[in-house]
Design an enzyme around this catalytic site. Sequence first.
Site, PDB file in Angstrom:
ATOM      1  N   THR A  29     -25.827  -7.467 -11.301  1.00 44.22           N
ATOM      2  CA  THR A  29     -25.671  -5.929 -11.671  1.00 44.22           C
ATOM      3  C   THR A  29     -26.097  -5.652 -13.132  1.00 44.22           C
ATOM      4  O   THR A  29     -26.599  -4.662 -12.967  1.00 44.22           O
ATOM      5  CB  THR A  29     -24.070  -5.547 -11.775  1.00 44.22           C
ATOM      6  OG1 THR A  29     -23.544  -5.652 -10.414  1.00 44.22           O
ATOM      7  CG2 THR A  29     -23.771  -4.313 -11.959  1.00 44.22           C
ATOM      8  N   ASP A  71     -29.103 -10.528  -6.114  1.00 48.74           N
ATOM      9  CA  ASP A  71     -27.582 -10.465  -6.017  1.00 48.74           C
ATOM     10  C   ASP A  71     -27.055 -11.843  -5.983  1.00 48.74           C
ATOM     11  O   ASP A  71     -27.747 -12.714  -5.015  1.00 48.74           O
ATOM     12  CB  ASP A  71     -27.270  -9.520  -4.770  1.00 48.74           C
ATOM     13  CG  ASP A  71     -25.726  -9.264  -4.952  1.00 48.74           C
ATOM     14  OD1 ASP A  71     -25.449  -8.038  -4.939  1.00 48.74           O
ATOM     15  OD2 ASP A  71     -24.977 -10.331  -4.817  1.00 48.74           O
ATOM     16  N   SER A  72     -26.212 -12.278  -6.758  1.00 49.12           N
ATOM     17  CA  SER A  72     -25.746 -13.570  -6.761  1.00 49.12           C
ATOM     18  C   SER A  72     -25.141 -13.952  -5.479  1.00 49.12           C
ATOM     19  O   SER A  72     -24.957 -14.992  -5.288  1.00 49.12           O
ATOM     20  CB  SER A  72     -24.865 -14.046  -7.912  1.00 49.12           C
ATOM     21  OG  SER A  72     -23.620 -13.298  -7.846  1.00 49.12           O
ATOM     22  N   SER A  73     -24.887 -13.165  -4.741  1.00 42.86           N
ATOM     23  CA  SER A  73     -24.297 -13.529  -3.262  1.00 42.86           C
ATOM     24  C   SER A  73     -25.231 -14.587  -2.643  1.00 42.86           C
ATOM     25  O   SER A  73     -25.130 -15.041  -1.787  1.00 42.86           O
ATOM     26  CB  SER A  73     -24.003 -12.346  -2.493  1.00 42.86           C
ATOM     27  OG  SER A  73     -22.987 -11.503  -3.207  1.00 42.86           O
ATOM     28  N   THR A 103     -22.126 -11.705 -11.236  1.00 41.23           N
ATOM     29  CA  THR A 103     -20.719 -12.125 -11.457  1.00 41.23           C
ATOM     30  C   THR A 103     -20.215 -12.871 -10.322  1.00 41.23           C
ATOM     31  O   THR A 103     -19.419 -13.794 -10.447  1.00 41.23           O
ATOM     32  CB  THR A 103     -20.035 -11.114 -12.015  1.00 41.23           C
ATOM     33  OG1 THR A 103     -19.796 -10.062 -10.963  1.00 41.23           O
ATOM     34  CG2 THR A 103     -20.376 -10.540 -13.430  1.00 41.23           C
ATOM     35  N   ASP A 104     -20.621 -12.434  -9.123  1.00 43.83           N
ATOM     36  CA  ASP A 104     -19.932 -12.864  -8.136  1.00 43.83           C
ATOM     37  C   ASP A 104     -19.899 -14.525  -7.879  1.00 43.83           C
ATOM     38  O   ASP A 104     -18.832 -15.049  -7.385  1.00 43.83           O
ATOM     39  CB  ASP A 104     -20.674 -12.213  -6.701  1.00 43.83           C
ATOM     40  CG  ASP A 104     -20.180 -10.874  -6.529  1.00 43.83           C
ATOM     41  OD1 ASP A 104     -19.286 -10.353  -7.405  1.00 43.83           O
ATOM     42  OD2 ASP A 104     -21.016 -10.066  -5.869  1.00 43.83           O
ATOM     43  N   GLN A 291      -4.380 -24.067  -3.921  1.00 40.76           N
ATOM     44  CA  GLN A 291      -4.776 -22.780  -3.497  1.00 40.76           C
ATOM     45  C   GLN A 291      -4.462 -21.877  -4.817  1.00 40.76           C
ATOM     46  O   GLN A 291      -4.915 -20.622  -5.156  1.00 40.76           O
ATOM     47  CB  GLN A 291      -4.048 -22.070  -2.490  1.00 40.76           C
ATOM     48  CG  GLN A 291      -4.593 -22.510  -1.221  1.00 40.76           C
ATOM     49  CD  GLN A 291      -4.081 -22.023  -0.074  1.00 40.76           C
ATOM     50  OE1 GLN A 291      -3.206 -21.084  -0.111  1.00 40.76           O
ATOM     51  NE2 GLN A 291      -4.297 -22.663   1.103  1.00 40.76           N
ATOM     52  N   CYS A 292      -3.574 -22.587  -5.928  1.00 42.98           N
ATOM     53  CA  CYS A 292      -2.936 -21.813  -6.919  1.00 42.98           C
ATOM     54  C   CYS A 292      -4.160 -21.830  -7.910  1.00 42.98           C
ATOM     55  O   CYS A 292      -4.717 -22.989  -8.085  1.00 42.98           O
ATOM     56  CB  CYS A 292      -1.851 -22.448  -7.466  1.00 42.98           C
ATOM     57  SG  CYS A 292      -0.276 -22.335  -6.466  1.00 42.98           S
TER      58      CYS A 292
HETATM   59  N1  ASP Z   1     -23.147  -8.473  -6.479  1.00 41.62           N
HETATM   60  C1  ASP Z   1     -23.247  -8.665  -7.755  1.00 41.62           C
HETATM   61  C2  ASP Z   1     -23.804 -10.154  -8.066  1.00 41.62           C
HETATM   62  O1  ASP Z   1     -23.023 -10.882  -8.221  1.00 41.62           O
HETATM   63  C3  ASP Z   1     -22.290  -8.256  -8.776  1.00 41.62           C
HETATM   64  C4  ASP Z   1     -22.565  -8.550 -10.383  1.00 41.62           C
HETATM   65  O2  ASP Z   1     -23.514  -8.813 -10.906  1.00 41.62           O
HETATM   66  O3  ASP Z   1     -21.419  -8.382 -10.920  1.00 41.62           O
HETATM   67  O4  ASP Z   1     -25.132 -10.442  -8.133  1.00 41.62           O
END
Ligand code: ASP
Length: 355
Positions: A29, A71-73, A103-104, A291-292
């Site tokens: 993003t 996109d980091s996905s 961030t993902d 999981q915690c």
């Molecule tokens: N979908 C975005 C990513 O991880 C979200 C972000 O950057 O915050 O690439």
Amino acid sequence: MPAYKTVKINPALPNRPRASVLVIYTGGTLGMVFEKGNLVPFDFEQILDKLPEIKRLDFEITFTSLEEIMDSSNMRPEVWAEIANLIQRNYAFYDSFVILHGTDTMAYTASALSFMLQNLHKPVILTGAQLPIGVARTDARENIITALEIAAAQTDGQPLVPEVCIYFQNYLLRGNRAKKKESSQFNAFRSENYPALAEVGVTIEYNRPYIASYRTDAPFGVQAQLDANVAILKLFPGMTQNVVRSVLSISGLRGVVLETFGAGNAPTLPWFLHELKEATERGIIILNVSQCDGGRVMQGRYQTSSWFDKIGVVSGGDITTEAAITKMMWILGQETDHNLIRQRLSQPLAGEMSL
Ligand code: ASP
């Protein structure tokens, strides 16, 4: 090898810059701008237009970007290797590195790099933003500028933070201890089991006792070989034998991060024990992670985890799932001996767990 475009900025001129930082733009993003009503990745050659504040820094900054801005996905081991190799090729020429990343999956990338970059003695700071750089209220500006400041920070000619970190909204966190916890608030990352390495307000307060010490006794190197034949199996009440068996019988599977309840507990149902025992006997490595987010796995504390030790399940202690899965991929990329793999998993390799 891809041809990387670079843009160099030296706001310190005519004075000597106090440090040189290489910024690697990978996407996310942060790097988005509006063009004809759509969000598109910005051309980092226009960085000075988007981020004029950079001109006030007194060190040299070179921007480069991966060929594929993503996109980091879509992040994956080959791209981690590309980033690690890019750092290696430039290691001698820069004092530190800043990686602009979505961030993902930032916590996965930070964890993977912490294992791949061996004997690191320069800062590698990942940062990103919740709002694109082209938006008026963006958090990108503060995140990039402070990440650059931290990357350039030195004391007696030595970097203050010679490790892989995530900087986000006022906190510098050890990369392999961080987790994305927020998808809408600006404070996206937390590290429940390890203190922040720095807190940022009017000044940047470094938490020195918790920062890796600066050591140059071994040469820097990159081990980027990963084995992605791994899976994460998250337990839930009511999980059926079919699900467990299906995951554990994936062809080529070498390791599983088992996300257990609380302090590392799992059902004592005979079929569950049988599936796990049978998998470990077939050589599948199982790492027990809670999981915690806070606290740690204590295998054997309750009856519901005491059988794990007997069948060779490794305790992940207070490791995050992000660090656990990347550590497993990394160790499986280096080793074939099962005992050695278990032993390496149970020990901290890059500050990712406390014993
Ligand atoms: N979908 C975005 C990513 O991880 C979200 C972000 O950057 O915050 O690439």
